[in-house]
Design a protein around this motif. Structure first.
Motif, PDB file in Angstrom:
ATOM      1  N   SER A  98     -40.165 -21.990   9.891  1.00  0.00           N
ATOM      2  CA  SER A  98     -39.979 -22.338  11.435  1.00  0.00           C
ATOM      3  C   SER A  98     -40.920 -23.333  11.889  1.00  0.00           C
ATOM      4  O   SER A  98     -41.329 -23.901  11.175  1.00  0.00           O
ATOM      5  CB  SER A  98     -39.896 -20.700  11.900  1.00  0.00           C
ATOM      6  N   VAL A  99     -41.325 -22.837  13.153  1.00  0.00           N
ATOM      7  CA  VAL A  99     -42.111 -23.651  13.956  1.00  0.00           C
ATOM      8  C   VAL A  99     -43.480 -23.269  13.881  1.00  0.00           C
ATOM      9  O   VAL A  99     -44.478 -23.752  14.254  1.00  0.00           O
ATOM     10  CB  VAL A  99     -41.742 -23.556  15.557  1.00  0.00           C
ATOM     11  N   ALA A 100     -43.741 -22.171  12.825  1.00  0.00           N
ATOM     12  CA  ALA A 100     -45.087 -21.681  12.934  1.00  0.00           C
ATOM     13  C   ALA A 100     -46.246 -22.423  12.748  1.00  0.00           C
ATOM     14  O   ALA A 100     -47.309 -22.584  12.958  1.00  0.00           O
ATOM     15  CB  ALA A 100     -45.167 -20.384  11.930  1.00  0.00           C
ATOM     16  N   VAL A 101     -45.936 -23.555  11.514  1.00  0.00           N
ATOM     17  CA  VAL A 101     -46.845 -24.610  11.174  1.00  0.00           C
ATOM     18  C   VAL A 101     -47.181 -25.437  12.291  1.00  0.00           C
ATOM     19  O   VAL A 101     -48.461 -25.817  12.424  1.00  0.00           O
ATOM     20  CB  VAL A 101     -46.505 -25.325   9.789  1.00  0.00           C
ATOM     21  N   ALA A 102     -46.365 -26.030  12.815  1.00  0.00           N
ATOM     22  CA  ALA A 102     -46.722 -26.678  14.201  1.00  0.00           C
ATOM     23  C   ALA A 102     -47.607 -26.012  15.130  1.00  0.00           C
ATOM     24  O   ALA A 102     -48.189 -26.496  15.744  1.00  0.00           O
ATOM     25  CB  ALA A 102     -45.381 -27.246  14.715  1.00  0.00           C
ATOM     26  N   ILE A 103     -46.925 -24.586  15.560  1.00  0.00           N
ATOM     27  CA  ILE A 103     -47.883 -23.900  16.265  1.00  0.00           C
ATOM     28  C   ILE A 103     -49.297 -23.860  15.823  1.00  0.00           C
ATOM     29  O   ILE A 103     -50.264 -23.869  16.691  1.00  0.00           O
ATOM     30  CB  ILE A 103     -47.179 -22.639  16.628  1.00  0.00           C
ATOM     31  N   VAL A 104     -49.650 -23.485  14.628  1.00  0.00           N
ATOM     32  CA  VAL A 104     -50.984 -23.341  14.227  1.00  0.00           C
ATOM     33  C   VAL A 104     -51.605 -24.968  14.320  1.00  0.00           C
ATOM     34  O   VAL A 104     -52.834 -25.074  14.730  1.00  0.00           O
ATOM     35  CB  VAL A 104     -50.844 -23.231  12.785  1.00  0.00           C
ATOM     36  N   GLY A 105     -50.987 -26.085  14.072  1.00  0.00           N
ATOM     37  CA  GLY A 105     -51.383 -27.346  14.474  1.00  0.00           C
ATOM     38  C   GLY A 105     -52.006 -27.711  15.906  1.00  0.00           C
ATOM     39  O   GLY A 105     -52.961 -28.330  16.341  1.00  0.00           O
ATOM     40  N   LEU A 106     -50.848 -27.076  16.814  1.00  0.00           N
ATOM     41  CA  LEU A 106     -51.092 -27.320  18.211  1.00  0.00           C
ATOM     42  C   LEU A 106     -52.263 -26.486  18.746  1.00  0.00           C
ATOM     43  O   LEU A 106     -53.177 -26.943  19.341  1.00  0.00           O
ATOM     44  CB  LEU A 106     -49.887 -26.877  18.757  1.00  0.00           C
ATOM     45  N   VAL A 107     -52.416 -25.373  18.157  1.00  0.00           N
ATOM     46  CA  VAL A 107     -53.477 -24.465  18.727  1.00  0.00           C
ATOM     47  C   VAL A 107     -54.903 -25.077  18.120  1.00  0.00           C
ATOM     48  O   VAL A 107     -55.901 -25.324  18.905  1.00  0.00           O
ATOM     49  CB  VAL A 107     -53.446 -23.070  18.003  1.00  0.00           C
ATOM     50  N   THR A 108     -55.102 -25.623  16.893  1.00  0.00           N
ATOM     51  CA  THR A 108     -56.002 -26.240  16.330  1.00  0.00           C
ATOM     52  C   THR A 108     -56.484 -27.446  17.257  1.00  0.00           C
ATOM     53  O   THR A 108     -57.614 -27.875  16.955  1.00  0.00           O
ATOM     54  CB  THR A 108     -56.240 -26.276  15.063  1.00  0.00           C
ATOM     55  N   SER A 109     -55.489 -28.185  17.675  1.00  0.00           N
ATOM     56  CA  SER A 109     -55.888 -29.532  17.994  1.00  0.00           C
ATOM     57  C   SER A 109     -56.061 -29.816  19.693  1.00  0.00           C
ATOM     58  O   SER A 109     -56.581 -30.529  20.055  1.00  0.00           O
ATOM     59  CB  SER A 109     -54.454 -30.393  17.864  1.00  0.00           C
ATOM     60  N   ARG A 110     -56.112 -28.438  20.330  1.00  0.00           N
ATOM     61  CA  ARG A 110     -56.033 -28.516  21.987  1.00  0.00           C
ATOM     62  C   ARG A 110     -57.246 -27.371  22.201  1.00  0.00           C
ATOM     63  O   ARG A 110     -56.985 -26.283  22.144  1.00  0.00           O
ATOM     64  CB  ARG A 110     -54.803 -27.954  22.696  1.00  0.00           C
ATOM     65  N   ASP A 111     -58.174 -27.882  22.551  1.00  0.00           N
ATOM     66  CA  ASP A 111     -59.304 -26.970  22.830  1.00  0.00           C
ATOM     67  C   ASP A 111     -59.117 -26.002  24.204  1.00  0.00           C
ATOM     68  O   ASP A 111     -59.426 -24.817  23.918  1.00  0.00           O
ATOM     69  CB  ASP A 111     -60.712 -27.873  23.401  1.00  0.00           C
ATOM     70  N   GLU A 112     -58.708 -26.502  25.146  1.00  0.00           N
ATOM     71  CA  GLU A 112     -58.206 -25.679  26.217  1.00  0.00           C
ATOM     72  C   GLU A 112     -57.077 -24.507  26.013  1.00  0.00           C
ATOM     73  O   GLU A 112     -57.386 -23.375  26.345  1.00  0.00           O
ATOM     74  CB  GLU A 112     -57.621 -26.395  27.582  1.00  0.00           C
ATOM     75  N   LEU A 113     -56.142 -24.948  25.221  1.00  0.00           N
ATOM     76  CA  LEU A 113     -55.271 -23.685  24.678  1.00  0.00           C
ATOM     77  C   LEU A 113     -55.816 -22.889  23.764  1.00  0.00           C
ATOM     78  O   LEU A 113     -55.776 -21.570  23.779  1.00  0.00           O
ATOM     79  CB  LEU A 113     -54.185 -24.576  23.867  1.00  0.00           C
ATOM     80  N   ARG A 114     -56.835 -23.243  22.856  1.00  0.00           N
ATOM     81  CA  ARG A 114     -57.464 -22.365  21.902  1.00  0.00           C
ATOM     82  C   ARG A 114     -58.368 -21.447  22.861  1.00  0.00           C
ATOM     83  O   ARG A 114     -58.401 -20.371  22.568  1.00  0.00           O
ATOM     84  CB  ARG A 114     -58.344 -23.207  21.047  1.00  0.00           C
ATOM     85  N   ALA A 115     -59.230 -22.064  23.872  1.00  0.00           N
ATOM     86  CA  ALA A 115     -60.178 -21.280  24.885  1.00  0.00           C
ATOM     87  C   ALA A 115     -59.054 -20.121  25.629  1.00  0.00           C
ATOM     88  O   ALA A 115     -59.750 -19.032  25.575  1.00  0.00           O
ATOM     89  CB  ALA A 115     -60.636 -22.198  25.720  1.00  0.00           C
ATOM     90  N   ARG A 116     -57.996 -20.519  25.899  1.00  0.00           N
ATOM     91  CA  ARG A 116     -57.520 -19.620  26.788  1.00  0.00           C
ATOM     92  C   ARG A 116     -56.686 -18.311  25.649  1.00  0.00           C
ATOM     93  O   ARG A 116     -56.833 -17.381  26.058  1.00  0.00           O
ATOM     94  CB  ARG A 116     -56.019 -20.192  27.513  1.00  0.00           C
ATOM     95  N   LEU A 117     -56.037 -18.805  24.590  1.00  0.00           N
ATOM     96  CA  LEU A 117     -55.805 -17.899  23.618  1.00  0.00           C
ATOM     97  C   LEU A 117     -56.907 -16.857  23.179  1.00  0.00           C
ATOM     98  O   LEU A 117     -56.624 -15.785  22.702  1.00  0.00           O
ATOM     99  CB  LEU A 117     -55.158 -18.658  22.652  1.00  0.00           C
TER     100      LEU A 117
END
Length: 199
Positions: A98-117
């Motif tokens: 599914s989209v899971a691998v892309a979501i993991v890539g998204l989280v690891t590539s965006r600092d602000e997203l990672r901080a919010r999560l």
């Protein structure tokens, strides 16, 4: 149409558009303009429903994590039926196909997203952490049924299966791995832990 229903429809439309952009072009191509263009709506629509683009991405990840709950229930419900290897092969293929691998890539590539999560989920990588818990719960159920060795370290097995599964599916430009390749990985990880012919 009631306001809540209209908002939910727009949110789902935007989330689905973001998934398509992620799957087709990768996390670097995911911008508010790319999402609204893909969704066929004005850019302002996204900003009417979310404080900013990182708020949108945070909600997207949270929504996709909630969807994992039904997969976790289905996997645990399969304990005792079929084979352990087949159940895990199917679960990993559904999860990472599914989209899971892309979501993991998204989280690891965006600092602000990672901080919010991180403020919401203080430990682990979102999705991978929940997927590991899903597999560990399933393996615990199978251990209680005697299809996994009583002394098996289900936490380590779950971490290994999720890590190996993620690596198998991580190259989004290539075709996904064949089911037999996923099954071979599962049976290798479970070697020594599986018990009996139906494991």
């Amino acid at each position: 149409m009631p306001t809540g229903v209209a908002i939910r429809d727009v949110r789902e439309q935007l989330f689905a558009a973001a998934e398509r952009v992620l799957l087709r072009d990768g996390p670097n191509a995911l911008t508010s303009r790319a999402v609204t263009t893909e969704a066929g709506c004005a850019k302002g629509v996204l900003h009417r429903h979310f404080a900013d683009f990182d708020a949108f991405l945070t909600e997207l990840v949270q929504d996709r994590l909630r969807r994992l709950d039904s997969q976790a229930t289905a996997l645990c419900d399969s304990a005792g039926s079929g084979t352990v290897a087949d159940n895990l092969t199917d679960a990993l293929s559904r999860l990472f196909g599914s989209v899971a691998v892309a979501i993991v890539g998204l989280v690891t590539s965006r600092d602000e997203l990672r901080a919010r999560l991180r403020r919401i989920r203080p430990t682990g990588v979102p999705l991978l952490t929940e997927a590991t818990a899903m597999v560990a719960s399933y393996l615990t159920a199978e251990r209680e049924l005697g299809r996994i060795a009583a002394d098996a370290d289900v936490e380590t097995l779950a971490h290994t299966l999720i890590g190996a599964g993620h690596l198998l599916f991580a190259d989004r430009k290539s075709a996904p791995p064949e089911p037999e390749a996923v099954r071979r990985t599962v049976t290798t990880v479970l070697a020594g832990a599986a018990v009996g012919p139906r494991a």
